[in-house]
Design a protein around this motif. Structure first.
Motif, short mmCIF file in Angstrom:
data_model
loop_
_atom_site.label_atom_id
_atom_site.label_comp_id
_atom_site.label_asym_id
_atom_site.label_seq_id
_atom_site.Cartn_x
_atom_site.Cartn_y
_atom_site.Cartn_z
N ILE A 3 1.02 9.60 -26.91
CA ILE A 3 1.12 10.85 -27.65
C ILE A 3 1.33 10.50 -29.12
CG2 ILE A 3 3.63 11.17 -27.51
CD1 ILE A 3 3.05 14.10 -26.63
N PHE A 4 1.07 11.44 -30.01
CA PHE A 4 1.08 11.13 -31.43
C PHE A 4 2.03 12.07 -32.19
CE2 PHE A 4 -2.91 9.69 -29.67
CZ PHE A 4 -2.97 8.38 -30.14
N PRO A 5 3.31 11.69 -32.31
CA PRO A 5 4.27 12.52 -33.05
C PRO A 5 3.83 12.72 -34.50
CG PRO A 5 5.38 10.78 -31.79
CD PRO A 5 3.92 10.47 -31.77
N CYS A 6 3.88 13.97 -34.95
CA CYS A 6 3.43 14.29 -36.31
C CYS A 6 4.62 14.45 -37.25
CB CYS A 6 2.60 15.58 -36.31
SG CYS A 6 3.56 17.07 -35.88
N ALA A 7 4.32 14.46 -38.54
CA ALA A 7 5.33 14.71 -39.56
C ALA A 7 5.38 16.21 -39.87
CB ALA A 7 5.01 13.91 -40.82
N PHE A 30 8.97 25.23 -41.79
CA PHE A 30 8.47 23.93 -41.34
C PHE A 30 6.95 24.01 -41.18
CE2 PHE A 30 12.74 23.37 -39.05
CZ PHE A 30 13.25 22.53 -40.02
N PHE A 31 6.27 23.02 -41.72
CA PHE A 31 4.81 23.01 -41.60
C PHE A 31 4.38 21.62 -41.12
CE2 PHE A 31 0.42 22.78 -43.02
CZ PHE A 31 -0.06 24.04 -42.69
N PRO A 32 3.68 21.52 -39.97
CA PRO A 32 3.28 20.21 -39.45
C PRO A 32 2.13 19.62 -40.26
CG PRO A 32 2.34 21.96 -38.10
CD PRO A 32 3.21 22.64 -39.12
N VAL A 33 2.17 18.32 -40.44
CA VAL A 33 1.08 17.63 -41.14
C VAL A 33 0.66 16.42 -40.31
CG1 VAL A 33 1.72 18.41 -43.44
CG2 VAL A 33 2.73 16.32 -42.56
N PRO A 34 -0.65 16.10 -40.32
CA PRO A 34 -1.16 15.02 -39.47
C PRO A 34 -0.95 13.62 -40.04
CG PRO A 34 -2.97 16.07 -40.63
CD PRO A 34 -1.73 16.85 -40.98
N ILE A 35 0.29 13.33 -40.39
CA ILE A 35 0.75 11.95 -40.61
C ILE A 35 1.50 11.61 -39.33
CG2 ILE A 35 2.15 10.40 -42.02
CD1 ILE A 35 1.88 12.47 -44.30
N CYS A 36 1.00 10.65 -38.57
CA CYS A 36 1.47 10.51 -37.19
C CYS A 36 1.94 9.10 -36.85
CB CYS A 36 0.36 10.89 -36.21
SG CYS A 36 -0.18 12.62 -36.35
N ASP A 37 2.95 9.05 -35.97
CA ASP A 37 3.29 7.85 -35.24
C ASP A 37 2.46 7.82 -33.96
OD1 ASP A 37 5.21 7.24 -37.16
OD2 ASP A 37 6.88 8.09 -35.99
N ALA A 38 2.58 6.74 -33.20
CA ALA A 38 1.99 6.68 -31.86
C ALA A 38 3.09 6.26 -30.89
CB ALA A 38 0.83 5.69 -31.82
N LYS A 94 5.28 2.89 -35.65
CA LYS A 94 5.88 3.74 -36.67
C LYS A 94 5.01 3.76 -37.93
CE LYS A 94 9.18 6.45 -37.85
NZ LYS A 94 9.21 7.77 -37.21
N ASN A 95 4.46 4.95 -38.22
CA ASN A 95 3.64 5.14 -39.42
C ASN A 95 4.27 6.15 -40.38
OD1 ASN A 95 1.16 5.03 -41.07
ND2 ASN A 95 0.82 7.10 -40.30
N ILE A 96 4.95 7.17 -39.85
CA ILE A 96 5.62 8.15 -40.70
C ILE A 96 6.74 7.45 -41.46
CG2 ILE A 96 6.92 10.31 -40.76
CD1 ILE A 96 5.65 11.01 -38.04
N PRO A 97 6.77 7.55 -42.78
CA PRO A 97 7.85 6.90 -43.54
C PRO A 97 9.22 7.42 -43.13
CG PRO A 97 6.07 7.56 -45.01
CD PRO A 97 5.77 8.18 -43.68
N SER A 98 10.20 6.53 -43.12
CA SER A 98 11.57 6.91 -42.79
C SER A 98 12.32 7.34 -44.05
CB SER A 98 12.30 5.72 -42.15
OG SER A 98 11.64 5.31 -40.96
N GLN A 99 13.42 8.08 -43.86
CA GLN A 99 14.24 8.58 -44.96
C GLN A 99 13.36 9.24 -46.02
OE1 GLN A 99 16.50 4.87 -45.83
NE2 GLN A 99 18.30 6.04 -45.20
N ALA A 100 12.47 10.10 -45.54
CA ALA A 100 11.45 10.67 -46.42
C ALA A 100 11.44 12.19 -46.43
CB ALA A 100 10.07 10.16 -45.99
N GLY A 101 12.27 12.83 -45.59
CA GLY A 101 12.21 14.28 -45.49
C GLY A 101 11.00 14.78 -44.72
N LEU A 102 10.39 13.89 -43.91
CA LEU A 102 9.19 14.23 -43.16
C LEU A 102 9.47 14.41 -41.66
CD1 LEU A 102 6.63 11.81 -44.88
CD2 LEU A 102 6.98 14.26 -45.34
#
Length: 281
Positions: A3-7, A30-38, A94-102
């Protein structure tokens, strides 16, 4: 199963009052954006010598916590306490940046609940999954449906908001993540709760061109005082042509909404000192 968790980004974020429990009530979209982890799970063989029921491997961006404290493991342990599910190997890229407010960690936790529900056919239902997710973090319930939502309380009280078809279609989102970490303590240190002139839920129904004077992130003044380079990036987004720019959450990512297509290479060049994501709506 994968599955692909989004930001997510926050379209406006107002701190409206301090609660008796020491937390703060918020209003945000809150608005989802397709910056995703796997995120992938596989059933662990019954003979595999693991001391833990959820064996987590993390690749990609570094995650600054030990395995037992990772929200993915906490999500598994929470569901396993109530349902008979097997032990699993979990792999997070992990692709979504951490400590980013995302919202990356919250998204991973919520999507783990969704993944366990799908993989092992628990049939928990969205409302119950949101209830479980709220036990892991205030913004976790949003990621169960991952649809645009107006949030109140500490971020866990959600109601629908429909904005994409009205005013974001045809726009481009540029998300910029500098090499800056913002602590929650810093973000709240200068906050003075107050009611906004216009609720963000109402502002996002207006054309994007009207957002600049009405849509605010109350954390910006506090965070920018500690990290002036973030204010400078917001100004650069406007100079680059953004119709609206804002910090997401308590930072440190900022985003700009552009009313026309943005060339990815030009954006990456303009913000070469940051990680840059370009998303067309």
């Amino acid at each position: 199963m994968i599955i692909f968790p989004c930001a997510k980004i926050n379209l406006g974020l107002n701190v409206v009052e301090r609660r008796p429990d020491g937390y703060h009530n918020l209003q945000t979209v809150f608005f989802p954006v397709p910056i995703c982890d796997a995120l992938e799970i596989k059933t662990m063989d019954e003979h595999f010598p693991s001391a833990v029921a959820c064996d987590l491997k993390v690749t990609g961006n570094a995650v600054e916590c030990n395995e037992a404290d990772n929200l993915i493991v906490k999500a598994y342990n929470m569901i396993a306490a109530d349902f008979d599910i097997p032990r699993v190997h979990a792999h997070l890229y992990k692709n979504i940046p951490s400590q980013a407010g995302l919202g990356g960690g919250s998204s991973d936790a919520a999507f783990m609940i969704r993944l366990l529900d799908q993989r092992f056919r628990i049939n928990i239902g969205n409302a119950a999954m949101e209830s479980y997710a709220a036990r892991l973090g205030a913004d976790c319930p949003f990621f169960i449906s991952a649809e645009p939502a107006y949030a109140e309380g500490i971020g866990e009280i959600l109601s629908p908001v429909n904005i994409t078809d009205h005013n974001l279609k045809g726009h481009t989102l540029v998300v910029v993540k500098p090499d800056v970490a913002v602590s929650t303590k810093e973000a709240f240190s200068h906050i003075k709760p107050c009611q906004p002139e216009v609720c963000c839920r109402d502002v996002v129904a207006m054309p994007v061109e009207e957002w600049k004077s009405l849509l605010k992130n109350d954390f910006e003044d506090s965070v920018f005082s500690f990290h002036p380079q973030l204010k400078e990036i917001k100004e650069r987004l406007y100079a680059f042509g953004a119709t609206y720019a804002q910090m997401s959450g308590s930072g440190s990512s900022l985003f700009g909404i552009f009313n026309s297509k943005v060339d990815k290479e030009e954006a990456e060049k303009a913000f070469a000192d940051c990680r840059t994501f370009v998303i067309d709506f």
